[in-house]
Design an enzyme around this catalytic site. Structure first.
Site, PDB file in Angstrom:
ATOM      1  N   ASN A 162       0.822  -1.211   0.000  1.00  0.00           N
ATOM      2  CA  ASN A 162       0.000   0.000   0.000  1.00  0.00           C
ATOM      3  C   ASN A 162       0.856   1.262   0.000  1.00  0.00           C
ATOM      4  O   ASN A 162       1.972   1.300   0.520  1.00  0.00           O
ATOM      5  CB  ASN A 162      -0.983   0.002   1.174  1.00  0.00           C
ATOM      6  CG  ASN A 162      -0.337  -0.147   2.538  1.00  0.00           C
ATOM      7  OD1 ASN A 162       0.638  -0.874   2.707  1.00  0.00           O
ATOM      8  ND2 ASN A 162      -0.883   0.534   3.527  1.00  0.00           N
ATOM      9  N   LEU A 163       0.300   2.293  -0.610  1.00  0.00           N
ATOM     10  CA  LEU A 163       0.951   3.599  -0.726  1.00  0.00           C
ATOM     11  C   LEU A 163      -0.064   4.679  -0.393  1.00  0.00           C
ATOM     12  O   LEU A 163      -1.175   4.678  -0.931  1.00  0.00           O
ATOM     13  CB  LEU A 163       1.478   3.803  -2.146  1.00  0.00           C
ATOM     14  CG  LEU A 163       1.960   5.212  -2.522  1.00  0.00           C
ATOM     15  CD1 LEU A 163       3.213   5.581  -1.732  1.00  0.00           C
ATOM     16  CD2 LEU A 163       2.218   5.314  -4.022  1.00  0.00           C
ATOM     17  N   GLU A 164       0.301   5.586   0.506  1.00  0.00           N
ATOM     18  CA  GLU A 164      -0.555   6.721   0.862  1.00  0.00           C
ATOM     19  C   GLU A 164       0.224   8.008   0.644  1.00  0.00           C
ATOM     20  O   GLU A 164       1.436   8.062   0.918  1.00  0.00           O
ATOM     21  CB  GLU A 164      -0.995   6.607   2.328  1.00  0.00           C
ATOM     22  CG  GLU A 164      -1.805   5.346   2.614  1.00  0.00           C
ATOM     23  CD  GLU A 164      -1.844   4.958   4.082  1.00  0.00           C
ATOM     24  OE1 GLU A 164      -2.459   3.923   4.396  1.00  0.00           O
ATOM     25  OE2 GLU A 164      -1.250   5.683   4.918  1.00  0.00           O
TER      26      GLU A 164
ATOM     27  N   HIS B 294      -3.849   0.527  -2.997  1.00  0.00           N
ATOM     28  CA  HIS B 294      -3.971  -0.648  -2.147  1.00  0.00           C
ATOM     29  C   HIS B 294      -2.930  -1.684  -2.559  1.00  0.00           C
ATOM     30  O   HIS B 294      -2.472  -1.705  -3.700  1.00  0.00           O
ATOM     31  CB  HIS B 294      -5.374  -1.223  -2.257  1.00  0.00           C
ATOM     32  CG  HIS B 294      -6.453  -0.287  -1.792  1.00  0.00           C
ATOM     33  ND1 HIS B 294      -7.445  -0.677  -0.916  1.00  0.00           N
ATOM     34  CD2 HIS B 294      -6.697   1.019  -2.070  1.00  0.00           C
ATOM     35  CE1 HIS B 294      -8.257   0.345  -0.683  1.00  0.00           C
ATOM     36  NE2 HIS B 294      -7.817   1.389  -1.371  1.00  0.00           N
TER      37      HIS B 294
ATOM     38  N   GLU C 207      -3.082  -4.859  -3.159  1.00  0.00           N
ATOM     39  CA  GLU C 207      -3.468  -5.723  -4.274  1.00  0.00           C
ATOM     40  C   GLU C 207      -3.359  -4.983  -5.603  1.00  0.00           C
ATOM     41  O   GLU C 207      -2.917  -5.556  -6.605  1.00  0.00           O
ATOM     42  CB  GLU C 207      -4.900  -6.231  -4.074  1.00  0.00           C
ATOM     43  CG  GLU C 207      -5.065  -7.166  -2.887  1.00  0.00           C
ATOM     44  CD  GLU C 207      -5.440  -6.441  -1.597  1.00  0.00           C
ATOM     45  OE1 GLU C 207      -6.114  -7.048  -0.763  1.00  0.00           O
ATOM     46  OE2 GLU C 207      -5.044  -5.255  -1.418  1.00  0.00           O
TER      47      GLU C 207
ATOM     48  N   CYS D 130     -10.199  -5.676   0.906  1.00  0.00           N
ATOM     49  CA  CYS D 130     -11.347  -4.795   1.101  1.00  0.00           C
ATOM     50  C   CYS D 130     -12.246  -4.859  -0.135  1.00  0.00           C
ATOM     51  O   CYS D 130     -11.873  -5.412  -1.173  1.00  0.00           O
ATOM     52  CB  CYS D 130     -10.888  -3.362   1.362  1.00  0.00           C
ATOM     53  SG  CYS D 130     -10.143  -2.558  -0.079  1.00  0.00           S
TER      54      CYS D 130
ATOM     55  N   CYS E 274     -10.661  -3.595  -3.368  1.00  0.00           N
ATOM     56  CA  CYS E 274      -9.709  -4.494  -4.024  1.00  0.00           C
ATOM     57  C   CYS E 274     -10.403  -5.695  -4.654  1.00  0.00           C
ATOM     58  O   CYS E 274      -9.975  -6.189  -5.700  1.00  0.00           O
ATOM     59  CB  CYS E 274      -8.652  -4.951  -3.031  1.00  0.00           C
ATOM     60  SG  CYS E 274      -7.522  -3.622  -2.562  1.00  0.00           S
TER      61      CYS E 274
END
Length: 296
Positions: free
Chosen positions: A88-90, A101, A103, A128, A131
């Site tokens: 994941n990357l934010e 996300h 995936e 989730c 995804c």
């Protein structure tokens, strides 16, 4: 071995860790081919499924989650037998819809590497709804087998019953089927040409807004991202986010970005330039070069 794997390698069984360490060189960005995977299985005296689940801490080490501080790793296994890690990357200070996300990251990794089908998805937390919908866009998406720690494996169709997908919108060639759109552009700029090539390979059956981003770092390395639409619209993956995810998987820092190019079709129903600029400016103080091209 890269520093980001030092902590996670200690979570692996010793025989597996010893066999894996030579692969975690400076150029490692989460791809292990089928031959090396078979060697890891043999060296560790584990089943392939056990090895893939054990590798999740390595995938999670690729994450960059400054908001949630929740590290999620995913591993997509392709029909080729190769595996592709993602995480994941934010984007700091930005709206949550800019997030990538795990995936999505793993699937985009496989797509950019030329994989034609995902058969297994291994992830350290239950996918989730976002995804599940993203995976449902793939070739035979409902048949992807989902593997979670300490749980039985199930097909995606178990997690997403009565699914809405590409066929409901009369799209017969889903994501990962190689499709190419040609565009007219006269340029000798290698970075622009790379972005144009990836725009032609992007997936935009609902808006025809074919697009791609290429980021260049100070040493001349480039990292691309393509637009990947989704039948449910919101789970679509934007090209800037895919490029940023690609860059971080390669252990590069946002501060290293020196140039960014977005190429998109003139015939699309939407434009991605605003969203791309917002994401870019969240991590780098550089201008986005925006090029609009005509399909041939």
């Amino acid at each position: 071995m890269q520093d980001r794997f030092i902590r996670s390698i200690t979570q692996l069984p010793t025989p597996l860790a010893d066999a894996l360490i030579p692969l975690l060189h400076q150029g490692f960005a989460g791809h292990i081919d089928a031959q090396h995977l078979a060697e890891l299985v043999k060296s560790s005296n584990m089943t392939e499924s056990e090895v893939l689940l054990a590798l999740l801490p390595i995938a999670a080490a690729l994450a960059k989650p400054p908001i949630s501080e929740f590290y999620v790793g995913a591993i997509a296994k392709g029909k080729s037998g190769d595996i592709y890690m993602g995480a994941n990357l934010e984007l700091p200070g930005e709206a949550l819809f800019h997030s990538v996300h795990a995936e999505q990251s793993a699937i985009s990794h496989a797509w950019l590497s030329g994989e034609s089908q995902i058969v297994d998805m291994i992830v350290n937390a239950s996918p989730c709804g976002h995804c599940r919908q993203f995976m449902n866009e793939l070739v035979d998406g409902g048949q992807i087998k989902i593997h979670l720690p300490s749980q039985d494996s199930h097909l995606l169709s178990y997690y997403l019953p009565y699914a809405f997908g590409p066929k409901d919108l009369n799209v017969q060639s889903p994501l990962l089927v190689k499709q190419e759109t040609e565009f007219a552009l006269d340029s000798s700029d290698p970075m622009v040409i790379e972005a144009l090539d990836h725009a032609g390979l992007s997936y935009a059956p609902y808006t025809q807004s074919y697009a791609a981003v290429v980021l260049e770092t100070a040493d001349g390395a480039t990292y691309c991202g393509r637009y990947a639409e989704n039948a449910a619209f919101n789970p679509s993956m934007l090209p800037m986010q895919m490029a940023l995810s690609n860059l971080t998987r390669h252990n590069r820092d946002f501060a290293e970005i020196r140039r960014a190019v977005l190429v998109e079709s003139s015939q699309g129903k939407i434009s991605l330039v605003g969203a791309a600029m917002d994401a870019l400016h969240a991590v780098a103080a550089i201008e986005l070069e925006h090029i609009v091209v005509d399909p041939i």
